[in-house]
Write an enzyme that holds these catalytic residues in place. Structure first.
Site, PDB file in Angstrom:
ATOM      1  N   GLU A  15     -48.269   8.202 -15.543  1.00  0.00           N
ATOM      2  CA  GLU A  15     -47.044   8.044 -16.306  1.00  0.00           C
ATOM      3  C   GLU A  15     -46.429   6.727 -15.850  1.00  0.00           C
ATOM      4  O   GLU A  15     -46.318   6.489 -14.646  1.00  0.00           O
ATOM      5  CB  GLU A  15     -46.078   9.201 -16.008  1.00  0.00           C
TER       6      GLU A  15
ATOM      7  N   ARG B   4     -55.422  16.551  -4.785  1.00  0.00           N
ATOM      8  CA  ARG B   4     -54.955  15.180  -4.677  1.00  0.00           C
ATOM      9  C   ARG B   4     -55.060  14.740  -3.221  1.00  0.00           C
ATOM     10  O   ARG B   4     -55.197  15.565  -2.321  1.00  0.00           O
ATOM     11  CB  ARG B   4     -53.510  15.075  -5.168  1.00  0.00           C
TER      12      ARG B   4
ATOM     13  N   LYS C 140     -43.097  10.215  -5.762  1.00  0.00           N
ATOM     14  CA  LYS C 140     -42.458   9.040  -6.361  1.00  0.00           C
ATOM     15  C   LYS C 140     -40.947   9.070  -6.141  1.00  0.00           C
ATOM     16  O   LYS C 140     -40.319   8.048  -5.917  1.00  0.00           O
ATOM     17  CB  LYS C 140     -42.728   9.012  -7.867  1.00  0.00           C
TER      18      LYS C 140
END
Length: 561
Positions: free
Chosen positions: A41, A267, A277
């Site tokens: 994104e 991940r 983030k």
RNA sequence: UGGGGUGUGGUGUAACUGGCAACACAGCAGAUUCUGGAUCUGUUAUUCAAGGUUCGAUUCCUUGCACCCCAACCA
């Protein structure tokens, strides 16, 4: 690309994704085709965790002769910006993969819209006019069934009319949503009539003001995969429960080709590191670090600036493998790959970070001698360079001890050491200031040891680095420690910021041999015996410590405590 | 609370259809070295638990436990 590293030879290490894709090819699924995608994104910069995803997504495609597209998952206009798009393309390329012409979920807004109408017409979607809280409450809970919306059985024609007016911009944000008509009783919460569209009167970074209707991730993702012809949609573990919905949408649509399949893997997490983030953004906002490319951050931009070779990051990602276990890798392993690579590629230079003066008392006054030093003992092709030697030198403060502790074998009164590539010197005394700090060390040199060897084979225990005071250039050196002292930031209190190491950056002005003045921006060199240092790509004379050398002496000291 | 996922040395990852649990990092010991680096040699240490099937189980079965994810109009 030359591979100088000695990374363990692990061609195509086994992992379940690789096995799965291989099995699909074997079975002829998808007509033997392999296509993946990397779907960030564009609302922030890429970090080391993304590096793994990129390596897996692009790597799998490459390995099986397929393709991988970089696709921006730009379905939320509130947070997404073109600035990030450009940075992400740049980062992917830097990592060593060719993103080609990126694609965007927003490229498919029209198709998505048409498919949404199809779902309404076939009775699998409806317009709801309840607010978010109500919908959320009706969703029920774990173990508690949901309640169906009073609008669930709205006429398809009426939903269609409403939906078209939603698109036309007749309603304010939040007035209506389009929901999938799945199963409010399902054990998997994702299937309890999820939202497909919400109204947002927002400017989109690509479609501008063309839409006020924006698809949610779940509604956009699988469909984008299908449109592009993705076969293996690889994502992280938390999307596991979304897979049922991913499939549900696809099964209710007239797809142009094969139905893509989602597979989840863990991940990448690292010790002493956060990758959220939101938290990274906060570190910057709070001024804890200097920006997205502060070398202490795990962002790709930061690691690049710090001197981490992209190929070493790739090797690391390949080596750690792909699994479904939630795990956290020791950052030391990443650092091992960095050193392993740099050891072969980085030229050596001498720099003294905490200087004290060494006076060679029997050196002819004013005499200068030029020594030839090897640029990289690991690679003869790198040749040699000239370094000036005089009777007054800078040496590292910890390379001298007036009162040596056991096992210390650098310079101490009466002992002899080698000055790298120059001469043997024997310490004859030292001076201190009023506080007892050593200000100057005295020694004599042995002219027969020029070049660093004694003709009669006399051995010396230590070799130390040096810089002629008359020829030294100043260098700014930024030393970095871990940003978070805890292996798992936030493990103790729940707040990673409680584990912040406030002294993670130290800037020193050191003395370096003159050859350092010509190091190109971004280049990484080894300061002998200290570590690898990357020349900042903007600020001249600034070096970032990429990673220190393995320090056995520090280990010895720790053990003796 | 319901559903899903995952448990292999200190860490991470392997082990083909059930057949000596391996690789790397870290650790430890030594050799070597003009970087206390690099290199080389050796070495410590592992199958979540309990049952069961089997000549034999990390692998199959049963039960239990632990951890992670899911109730955004985020992705």
């Amino acid at each position: 690309m030359t591979d100088h590293s000695r990374a363990p030879d692990t061609p195509a290490a086994a992992n379940f994704v690789r096995d799965l894709v291989a099995a699909d090819i074997q079975a002829g699924t998808f007509g033997g085709r392999v296509q993946t995608r990397f779907p960030p994104e564009p609302n922030g910069y890429l970090h080391i965790g993304h590096a793994k995803a990129i390596c897996v997504d692009f790597g799998i495609a490459e390995e099986f002769g397929g393709i991988c597209k970089l696709r921006f998952d730009d379905t939320n206009p509130e947070t997404e910006e073109t600035e990030y798009v450009d940075a992400i393309v740049d980062d992917v390329r830097w990592l060593g993969f060719e993103p080609g012409e990126p694609v965007y979920a927003s490229d498919y807004f029209e198709q998505l819209y048409q498919w949404a109408e199809h779902l309404i017409s076939t009775g699998f979607a409806y317009v709801d006019d309840q607010d978010a809280d109500t919908i959320s409450a009706q969703r029920g809970g774990y173990g508690k069934p949901g309640i169906e919306s009073p609008h669930r059985d709205r006429d398809a024609a009426e939903s269609l009319d409403l939906f078209r007016r939603m698109r036309a911009g007749e309603f304010p944000d939040g007035a209506y949503v389009l929901r999938a008509k799945a199963d409010m009783q399902h054990d998997n919460m994702q299937l309890r009539d999820p939202i497909m569209y919400r109204i947002r009167h927002e400017h989109h970074h690509r479609t501008g003001d063309a839409w006020v209707l924006y698809p949610t991730y779940d509604w956009a993702h699988g469909q984008s995969d299908a449109i592009e012809g993705v076969t293996h949609s690889l994502c992280s573990l938390e999307f596991d429960s979304h897979r049922a919905l991913y499939d549900w949408y696809l099964e209710h649509l007239p797809l142009p080709g094969d139905q893509p399949r989602q597979t989840e893997f863990a991940r990448l997490e690292l010790t002493h590191t956060i990758t959220s983030k939101r938290k990274l953004r906060q570190l910057i906002a709070d001024g804890v670090v200097d920006g997205w490319d502060d070398p202490r951050l795990p962002t790709l931009r930061a690691l690049r600036r710090r001197g981490y070779p992209a190929s070493a990051i790739r090797e690391f990602c390949e080596f750690i493998g792909v699994a479904k276990t939630n795990s956290r890798h020791q950052i030391e392993l990443l650092e091992w790959f960095i050193r392993n690579q740099l050891n072969h590629t980085a030229q050596r230079r001498m720099a003294v970070l905490r200087p004290i003066k060494l006076v060679v008392t029997n050196w002819p006054a004013g005499h200068v001698e030029t020594m030839k030093l090897q640029n990289n003992p690991e690679n003869d092709a790198d040749g040699t360079r000239d370094v000036q030697f005089t009777g007054e030198l800078w040496i590292e403060a910890d390379d001298f001890m007036a009162d040596p502790t056991p096992k210390y074998y650098r310079l101490t009164p009466g002992t002899e050491v080698r000055l790298r590539g120059a001469f043997f010197v024997k310490c004859t005394g030292y001076e201190t200031d009023m506080l007892g700090n050593v200000t100057e060390v005295h020694c004599t040199y042995d002219p027969d040891t020029r070049g660093g060897n004694s003709p009669e084979g006399r051995k010396v225990k230590a070799t130390i680095h040096w810089v002629s005071t008359a020829h030294a250039v100043d260098v700014q050196v930024a030393l970095y420690e871990r940003l978070f002292s805890a292996e798992v930031p936030g493990d103790r209190t729940g707040d990673p910021f409680d584990d912040l190491n406030r002294e993670s950056k130290t800037v020193l002005t050191g003395k370096a041999e003159s050859a350092l003045a010509s190091v190109a921006f971004g280049q990484v060199v080894q300061f002998e015996r200290l570590g690898y240092f990357a020349a900042d790509d903007v600020e001249s004379g600034l070096f970032h410590r990429t990673v220190g050398l393995k320090d056995e002496w520090a280990n010895v000291q720790k053990r003796s405590k």
